[in-house]
Design a protein around this motif. Structure first.
Motif, PDB file in Angstrom:
ATOM      1  N   GLN A   1     -19.325  -6.164  -6.843  1.00 51.30           N
ATOM      2  CA  GLN A   1     -18.902  -7.466  -6.347  1.00 51.30           C
ATOM      3  C   GLN A   1     -18.480  -7.372  -4.893  1.00 51.30           C
ATOM      4  OE1 GLN A   1     -15.707  -9.360  -8.497  1.00 51.30           O
ATOM      5  NE2 GLN A   1     -16.174 -11.338  -7.591  1.00 51.30           N
ATOM      6  N   LEU A   2     -17.727  -6.323  -4.574  1.00 53.17           N
ATOM      7  CA  LEU A   2     -17.313  -6.151  -3.186  1.00 53.17           C
ATOM      8  C   LEU A   2     -18.527  -6.014  -2.282  1.00 53.17           C
ATOM      9  CD1 LEU A   2     -14.840  -5.836  -1.374  1.00 53.17           C
ATOM     10  CD2 LEU A   2     -15.110  -3.377  -1.577  1.00 53.17           C
TER      11      LEU A   2
ATOM     12  N   GLY B   1      -6.787  -9.638 -10.127  1.00 55.28           N
ATOM     13  CA  GLY B   1      -7.925  -8.844  -9.663  1.00 55.28           C
ATOM     14  C   GLY B   1      -7.595  -8.123  -8.374  1.00 55.28           C
ATOM     15  N   ALA B   2      -7.014  -8.861  -7.444  1.00 49.86           N
ATOM     16  CA  ALA B   2      -6.642  -8.262  -6.165  1.00 49.86           C
ATOM     17  C   ALA B   2      -5.589  -7.186  -6.372  1.00 49.86           C
ATOM     18  CB  ALA B   2      -6.130  -9.323  -5.219  1.00 49.86           C
ATOM     19  N   GLY B   3      -4.652  -7.438  -7.281  1.00 47.50           N
ATOM     20  CA  GLY B   3      -3.599  -6.460  -7.516  1.00 47.50           C
ATOM     21  C   GLY B   3      -4.161  -5.126  -7.973  1.00 47.50           C
TER      22      GLY B   3
ATOM     23  N   SER C   1     -10.162 -19.692  -8.433  1.00 46.79           N
ATOM     24  CA  SER C   1     -11.260 -19.240  -7.573  1.00 46.79           C
ATOM     25  C   SER C   1     -11.114 -17.753  -7.274  1.00 46.79           C
ATOM     26  CB  SER C   1     -11.265 -20.025  -6.266  1.00 46.79           C
ATOM     27  OG  SER C   1     -10.044 -19.826  -5.593  1.00 46.79           O
ATOM     28  N   ASP C   2      -9.964 -17.175  -7.568  1.00 47.06           N
ATOM     29  CA  ASP C   2      -9.762 -15.745  -7.322  1.00 47.06           C
ATOM     30  C   ASP C   2      -9.744 -14.986  -8.651  1.00 47.06           C
ATOM     31  OD1 ASP C   2      -6.137 -15.819  -6.917  1.00 47.06           O
ATOM     32  OD2 ASP C   2      -7.483 -17.186  -7.957  1.00 47.06           O
TER      33      ASP C   2
ATOM     34  N   GLU D   1     -12.653 -14.142  -2.546  1.00 46.11           N
ATOM     35  CA  GLU D   1     -12.757 -13.049  -3.513  1.00 46.11           C
ATOM     36  C   GLU D   1     -12.603 -11.670  -2.917  1.00 46.11           C
ATOM     37  OE1 GLU D   1     -16.123 -13.299  -6.041  1.00 46.11           O
ATOM     38  OE2 GLU D   1     -16.053 -15.473  -6.120  1.00 46.11           O
ATOM     39  N   PHE D   2     -12.477 -11.590  -1.580  1.00 41.23           N
ATOM     40  CA  PHE D   2     -12.584 -10.272  -0.966  1.00 41.23           C
ATOM     41  C   PHE D   2     -11.530  -9.283  -1.419  1.00 41.23           C
ATOM     42  CE2 PHE D   2     -14.611  -7.674   2.026  1.00 41.23           C
ATOM     43  CZ  PHE D   2     -13.660  -6.877   2.609  1.00 41.23           C
ATOM     44  N   THR D   3     -10.261  -9.702  -1.378  1.00 44.77           N
ATOM     45  CA  THR D   3      -9.219  -8.710  -1.628  1.00 44.77           C
ATOM     46  C   THR D   3      -9.154  -8.294  -3.072  1.00 44.77           C
ATOM     47  OG1 THR D   3      -7.767 -10.606  -1.698  1.00 44.77           O
ATOM     48  CG2 THR D   3      -7.631  -9.228   0.236  1.00 44.77           C
ATOM     49  N   GLU D   4     -10.001  -8.835  -3.918  1.00 39.20           N
ATOM     50  CA  GLU D   4      -9.799  -8.583  -5.330  1.00 39.20           C
ATOM     51  C   GLU D   4     -11.086  -8.444  -6.089  1.00 39.20           C
ATOM     52  OE1 GLU D   4      -8.386 -12.522  -5.219  1.00 39.20           O
ATOM     53  OE2 GLU D   4     -10.095 -12.900  -6.481  1.00 39.20           O
ATOM     54  N   ALA D   5     -12.161  -8.166  -5.373  1.00 40.03           N
ATOM     55  CA  ALA D   5     -13.427  -8.038  -6.076  1.00 40.03           C
ATOM     56  C   ALA D   5     -13.284  -6.971  -7.148  1.00 40.03           C
ATOM     57  CB  ALA D   5     -14.514  -7.657  -5.086  1.00 40.03           C
ATOM     58  N   THR D   6     -13.555  -7.377  -8.396  1.00 39.47           N
ATOM     59  CA  THR D   6     -13.398  -6.411  -9.483  1.00 39.47           C
ATOM     60  C   THR D   6     -14.666  -5.589  -9.555  1.00 39.47           C
ATOM     61  OG1 THR D   6     -14.228  -8.141 -10.910  1.00 39.47           O
ATOM     62  CG2 THR D   6     -11.867  -7.797 -10.880  1.00 39.47           C
TER      63      THR D   6
ATOM     64  N   VAL E   1     -11.473 -11.362 -15.553  1.00 43.33           N
ATOM     65  CA  VAL E   1     -10.559 -11.951 -14.573  1.00 43.33           C
ATOM     66  C   VAL E   1     -11.283 -12.975 -13.698  1.00 43.33           C
ATOM     67  CG1 VAL E   1      -8.941 -10.039 -14.449  1.00 43.33           C
ATOM     68  CG2 VAL E   1     -10.967 -10.024 -13.006  1.00 43.33           C
TER      69      VAL E   1
ATOM     70  N   MET F   1     -13.125  -8.444   7.766  1.00 44.76           N
ATOM     71  CA  MET F   1     -13.786  -7.479   6.885  1.00 44.76           C
ATOM     72  C   MET F   1     -13.931  -6.137   7.575  1.00 44.76           C
ATOM     73  SD  MET F   1     -16.699 -10.047   5.477  1.00 44.76           S
ATOM     74  CE  MET F   1     -17.586  -9.096   4.290  1.00 44.76           C
TER      75      MET F   1
ATOM     76  N   LYS G   1      -7.204  -4.085  -7.580  1.00 45.16           N
ATOM     77  CA  LYS G   1      -8.001  -3.556  -6.471  1.00 45.16           C
ATOM     78  C   LYS G   1      -7.141  -2.846  -5.448  1.00 45.16           C
ATOM     79  CE  LYS G   1     -11.500  -3.148  -3.889  1.00 45.16           C
ATOM     80  NZ  LYS G   1     -11.739  -4.194  -2.885  1.00 45.16           N
ATOM     81  N   GLN G   2      -6.036  -3.498  -5.061  1.00 45.65           N
ATOM     82  CA  GLN G   2      -5.178  -2.912  -4.035  1.00 45.65           C
ATOM     83  C   GLN G   2      -4.558  -1.621  -4.517  1.00 45.65           C
ATOM     84  OE1 GLN G   2      -5.669  -4.143  -1.312  1.00 45.65           O
ATOM     85  NE2 GLN G   2      -6.561  -6.014  -2.123  1.00 45.65           N
TER      86      GLN G   2
ATOM     87  N   LEU H   1     -20.139  -9.248  -1.695  1.00 43.86           N
ATOM     88  CA  LEU H   1     -19.398 -10.025  -0.710  1.00 43.86           C
ATOM     89  C   LEU H   1     -19.720  -9.555   0.704  1.00 43.86           C
ATOM     90  CD1 LEU H   1     -15.964 -10.319  -2.487  1.00 43.86           C
ATOM     91  CD2 LEU H   1     -17.565 -12.143  -2.039  1.00 43.86           C
ATOM     92  N   PHE H   2     -19.854  -8.246   0.874  1.00 44.83           N
ATOM     93  CA  PHE H   2     -20.242  -7.737   2.176  1.00 44.83           C
ATOM     94  C   PHE H   2     -21.612  -8.273   2.557  1.00 44.83           C
ATOM     95  CE2 PHE H   2     -17.572  -4.936   4.517  1.00 44.83           C
ATOM     96  CZ  PHE H   2     -16.620  -4.463   3.627  1.00 44.83           C
TER      97      PHE H   2
ATOM     98  N   PHE I   1      -7.046 -10.200   5.054  1.00 46.39           N
ATOM     99  CA  PHE I   1      -7.138  -8.866   4.464  1.00 46.39           C
ATOM    100  C   PHE I   1      -6.621  -7.777   5.370  1.00 46.39           C
ATOM    101  CE2 PHE I   1     -10.363 -11.621   3.104  1.00 46.39           C
ATOM    102  CZ  PHE I   1     -11.456 -11.594   3.949  1.00 46.39           C
TER     103      PHE I   1
END
Lengths: 348, 327, 377
Positions: free
Chosen positions: B289-290, A74-76, A171-172, B280-285, A199, C125, A78-79, B293-294, C309
């Motif tokens: 979701q992001l 998911g992070a991948g 959890s991710d 979950e922050f760096t990958e919120a789909t 995911v 953040m 996203k990034q 989280l905010f 992050f």
């Protein structure tokens, strides 16, 4: 007097820093500057592969440094979409919607095919068998004890203790979760309606670990735990893996061979997005999946883009020779050829 | 407070006594520079609030107030609710306070009234060293050392003896709310102890002497003259500890289990506002979701700021009132 | 025994018992410190060798490798954070102590205290949203052709590449005298703000003349994006933000302690105010200021959450501020949650090094605050 010294000290520090900052930007080549850094992030599923490939590739091209952070598929994704890395890695293919919303066309390049193994922590590490009903029952929170009759029925003679099952999940945002929930959705109507495949899902039970590493770590530390990890993680940590009943009704252990058999039955479209869970065939492992590297077809930075493509071409050809030692199934030659052709379409 | 200048370099002085204009310019310039530095804190605060609001906008529009009572956190159906995280945060913090406050106040009493004077400084230095241990190190130690020990010894005992309480029922994982509460307690001990000490020290000696004069024993002096007197200040100390516990991320993340949970079993894994965001922050789909989280971060910020302000007001009101009274 | 003396005995006993309880409390509070130091040394000390301090992380499964880049990374981040945090904090503290009216000072102190209570993950953040996420860069060039039939224009940049942009009703045209597509002059310099979609299509937000403002904004965006992405800068900034209110408060506290007579003497001798502060007051309070800085550094050295992050982590040496950087707390975290025994062992060693660093900074604080600024008796 003290003040003057102080002033001089401060000025010197400032000057040194300015110098340092400037020298890093200047075209003067130092050995450090000659190295190009490529940043990637994503799936922990293929992290063992990337770690090995990084070291091997740096021998082929010492000017390149690959920095890969295993933060979950998911992070991948996203990034990559936020353009904060050069490439992403994911075991869950991007949806059409996600691809439409990305700031550029993204290519899916499969680099490994692996098994999602079910691993557990029991005294004596008995070899256990699971089928779709028991596995979905455990993860739905319906089967809560190790000596539940359903598990015992599949494993006569195994010493199953009267302890609670500690379900471990991710959890991710995880591609491994995607493959696993894809499988559970296709074999359990209950799961498909209550949870679904993604995911990141709303787990009915259990504790969360971060990355394949985290799940394996939790299983290793918590007696009575059960978790799903990429095969390499279980093997490298000497954790037992279960045999699963596949679509043909046979019990198969996760291995490069059983994954290859599953992949052989899959139809792989031109954009390389496919699923191979619950594949037919006597020897196919039911929870198998590919992991993709994601990159933009139009690379913004020409130098980095060319280096990245060269690295990926190496991964899908030379790198595949190392797959078996990591318990991944190597990509078939035909697939490799098609991928090399796709990589040729990258523009800079 | 600051230096009140009688000869302000500027328009107020007569022409003959004015400082040379170069120095005047430098004075003005330096003053503005310092002002800019001071205003940065105001800017930063605005920045933090603005960024969180901006990020949470989507989620706030979609869920409204229902976000705070929503129990589901489901990225598949894009249904997000903050209640499990709020629950985990509140419960772990309460457990931490229940453990830490009695210990800290006891220690503070010891350090102010009971300990031999030569021992006080080294002891309080040791306690401050506790504060220097980073959160991730506590998490490391907690996960590998504390969790197995608790799982093998304390928790089964708790379940056997106090199992009639719903708090101690349910399967024992080792990681979970109680463990997170214990680690948090360890982490807030230094701050609660040191503030409690300050509070107890500002209780005027007259109080103690009066109680002694009436024939009270040492403990009675402490209980009647000091503790009940310093109640408000001690409350503030506890609130400061709470503020610290609310925002803890790493140590909690490593021992709490990271599962949204609302229920009565303290042994069960859960999730807090901070650990949820970190996971979950760096990958919120997906943007929603992001944004959710905010919004979690916004809730965390709001609660932490409120608690901290309250705490500081209480502590400061108490200690300044006391110093003023003594003088 | 009379009732009163029996009661007295009981009360005395109770007092003694509570004494013991308080001593027990103190011991219990110290106990975790002892435990953690014990385990850190037992599990980590044996892994501290030269390779650990200088080596790079190795892939899982192979033993060896080290945290050299993480240690250097932490030091680098501390330096960056200090560069950002110390000047701002000190200057702000100077303002509070030397200038400033009661009301403004009260507000600033209040805001600083509020900031000190902000959870560090929130800082992460904020820094992520500010720096890590790249800003959308506009397309600059000249209009090559206007195609009314397809509602689009073709713009060619100075580098030679062309791009088509659909101009529809949603597009804002900020052009003198041009209110619709057909009246856009060919050959004019424009700045196009747009969003690109994954299927190759673009949504044009606005087409505007190249004015000073547009150019300025575009330049700022370019500069921002040069540093965007996970980077040492982002990590240093997040940590610097945490340091600012800490340094500000401690600086103010020590500056206030400098006797008024120093300032008055200097002013009486004709020294300008700024020179008084910089040459007399600050050096006198230098020790206290250093204490404050070390305190803040000790606080941020152990922070992990804001780096998750921003700095992101790096398995190699960091060579540029705009590249990701490894840091001790991050590395300890990744290694701790992983299943590999070798990594776990290294996590303990890394934790030992990190605690040694924070203890060192803490000891520095105590060392510098001896004498005049000592608070505890």
């Amino acid at each position: 007097m003290k003040m003057t010294i102080n002033k001089i000290a401060r000025l010197t520090v400032c000057a040194t820093l300015l110098l340092a900052a400037c020298s890093q930007q200047s075209p003067v080549v130092s050995t450090a500057q000659a190295q190009l850094l490529i940043n990637g992030a994503g799936s922990s599923f293929d992290n063992p592969a990337f770690m090995l490939w990084k070291e091997a590739y740096s021998k082929t091209d010492p000017n390149v440094q690959i920095n890969y952070q295993s933060v979950g598929s998911g992070a991948g994704i996203k990034q990559l979409v936020s353009r904060t890395v050069n490439f992403g890695a994911s075991d869950a293919p991007m949806t059409d919607e996600a691809m439409k919303n990305a700031p550029g066309k993204i290519l899916h390049i499969p680099v490994v095919a692996g098994a999602v193994a079910i691993t557990y922590n029991l005294p004596g590490s008995p070899a256990l068998k699971f089928d779709d009903a028991t596995l979905s029952g455990v993860y739905l929170g319906q089967i809560t004890k190790w000596n539940d009759p359903k598990i015992a029925a599949l494993n006569p003679g195994a010493n199953l203790p009267d302890t609670s099952i500690i379900v471990v999940h991710r959890s991710d945002g995880s591609g491994t979760t995607f493959i696993f929930s894809d499988y559970l959705s296709s074999v359990s109507h209950d799961w498909a309606s209550k949870v679904g495949k993604n995911v990141s899902v709303n787990w009915p039970a259990g504790v969360g670990g971060k990355g394949n590493e985290g799940v394996a770590g939790q299983v290793k530390q918590l007696p009575g735990a059960i978790g799903y990890v990429e095969l390499a993680y279980a093997k490298q940590n000497k954790l037992p893996v279960a045999e699963l009943k596949n679509a043909a009704g046979k019990f198969v252990a996760p291995s490069p061979e059983s994954v290859s058999k599953a992949m052989a039955t899959a139809t792989i479209p031109d954009d390389f997005r496919f699923s191979m869970v619950n594949a037919p065939g006597d020897e196919s492992y039911p929870i198998a999946g590919a992991s993709w590297v994601l990159l933009y077809q139009k690379q913004g930075d020409a130098k980095k883009g060319k280096t990245l493509v060269a690295f990926l071409k190496w991964c899908v050809s030379e790198g595949q020779k190392m797959s078996p030692q990591l318990d991944y199934a190597p990509l078939p030659d035909s697939v490799q050829q098609r991928e090399l052709k796709l990589l040729d379409t990258v523009t800079y | 407070m600051g230096v009140q200048m009688t000869t302000t370099p500027a328009s107020k002085t007569p022409a003959a006594n004015r400082a040379p204009s170069g120095a005047r310019l430098a004075d003005r310039g330096f003053r503005w520079l310092c002002l800019a530095g001071a205003l940065v804190v105001g800017v930063l605060l605005l920045l933090v609030i603005w960024q969180l609001l901006r990020g949470a906008r989507l989620s706030m529009d979609r869920f409204g107030w229902g976000f705070f009572i929503g129990k589901t956190w489901d990225p598949v159906s894009e249904e997000f609710g903050a209640l499990p995280f709020i629950f985990g945060t509140v419960v772990s913090s309460i457990v931490a306070l229940l453990i830490a406050v009695p210990l800290s106040v006891g220690t503070a009493i010891y350090l102010t009234d009971l300990a031999p004077p030569r021992l006080r400084q080294p002891l309080s230095s040791l306690i401050e060293m506790l504060a220097a241990v980073p959160s991730v190190v506590w998490g490391l130690w907690g996960f590998f050392i504390l969790v197995p020990i608790l799982r093998a010894t304390l928790y089964p005992v708790l379940q056997k003896c106090l199992g009639f309480l719903p708090f101690f029922q349910g399967p024992i994982y080792g990681i979970g709310l109680l463990t997170a509460g214990i680690i948090l307690a360890i982490m807030i001990l230094p701050i609660v102890t040191s503030i409690s000490r300050e509070v107890l020290r500002s209780v005027p000696n007259l109080q103690r002497e009066a109680a002694y004069a009436l024939g009270a024993t040492r403990w009675e002096v402490t209980r009647i003259a000091v503790l009940s007197y310093a109640r408000r200040g001690l409350f503030g100390a506890a609130a400061l500890g709470l503020g610290r516990a609310l925002g803890e991320t790493m140590a909690v993340m490593m021992v709490i289990g990271n599962t949204p949970y609302i229920g009565l079993s303290l042994f069960h894994p859960a999730s807090t506002l901070a650990s949820g965001v970190a996971n979950e922050f760096t990958e919120a789909t997906g943007d929603l979701q992001l944004s959710a989280l905010f919004e979690l971060g916004l809730v965390l910020l709001g609660v932490t700021i409120l608690v901290n302000i309250l705490a500081q007001v209480m502590v400061r009101a108490f200690t300044t009132a006391e110093t003023r009274r003594v003088a | 025994m009379t009732v009163s003396s029996k009661n007295h005995a009981y009360r005395k006993f109770k007092s003694l018992a509570m004494n013991v309880v308080c001593i027990a409390c103190a011991l219990l509070v110290i106990l975790p410190l002892a435990l953690i130091l014990f385990y850190l040394i037992q599990k980590g000390a044996s892994s501290l060798n030269w390779a650990f301090f200088t080596g790079l992380p190795k892939s899982a499964g192979s033993t060896g490798g080290g945290m050299g880049n993480a240690i250097v990374g932490t030091l680098e981040l501390l330096l960056l954070a200090s560069i950002i945090g110390v000047p701002v904090g000190v200057l702000g503290g100077v303002y509070l102590a030397e200038y400033g009216g009661e009301r403004l000072n009260g507000w600033i102190r209040f805001w600083a205290d509020v900031l000190n209570g902000v959870p560090s993950i929130v800082w992460g953040m904020v820094a992520w949203a500010l720096i890590v996420v790249p800003m959308a860069a506009p397309f600059r060039g000249t209009i090559k052709s206007v195609n009314a039939a397809e509602s689009s224009i073709t713009v060619q940049s100075s580098a030679g590449d062309t791009q088509d942009f659909t101009v529809d009703s949603k597009t804002r045209l900020k052009f003198k005298g041009a209110t619709q597509l057909s009246s856009l002059p060919v050959g004019a310099d424009v700045v196009v703000w747009f969003e690109r979609k994954g299927d190759g299509s673009t949504v044009t937000d606005s087409v505007s003349e190249t004015g000073l403002w547009n150019l300025f904004t575009a330049k700022i965006i370019k500069l921002h994006n040069a540093f965007s992405g996970f980077s040492a800068l982002a990590g240093g900034l997040a940590l610097g933000f945490i340091m600012i209110p800490l340094v500000l408060r401690t600086t103010e506290e020590v500056l206030v302690l400098v006797p008024r007579s120093y300032r008055e003497a200097a002013l009486a001798l004709g020294l300008a105010q700024w020179k008084t502060i910089v040459r007399i007051v600050l050096p006198t309070a230098l020790r206290g200021i250093i204490t404050g800085v070390l305190l803040a550094m000790g606080r941020v050295a152990g922070e992990t959450a804001p780096l998750l992050f921003t700095a992101f982590g790096n398995s190699n040496w960091n060579h540029h501020l705009s590249e990701p950087i490894a840091a001790l707390p991050l590395q300890i975290f990744s290694y701790a949650i992983a299943p590999y025994d070798d990594w776990n062992r290294q996590a303990w060693a890394g934790a030992l090094v990190l605690v040694a660093l924070t203890f060192l900074l803490s000891a520095g604080v105590r060392f510098f605050s001896r004498g005049r600024f000592q608070k505890n008796t």
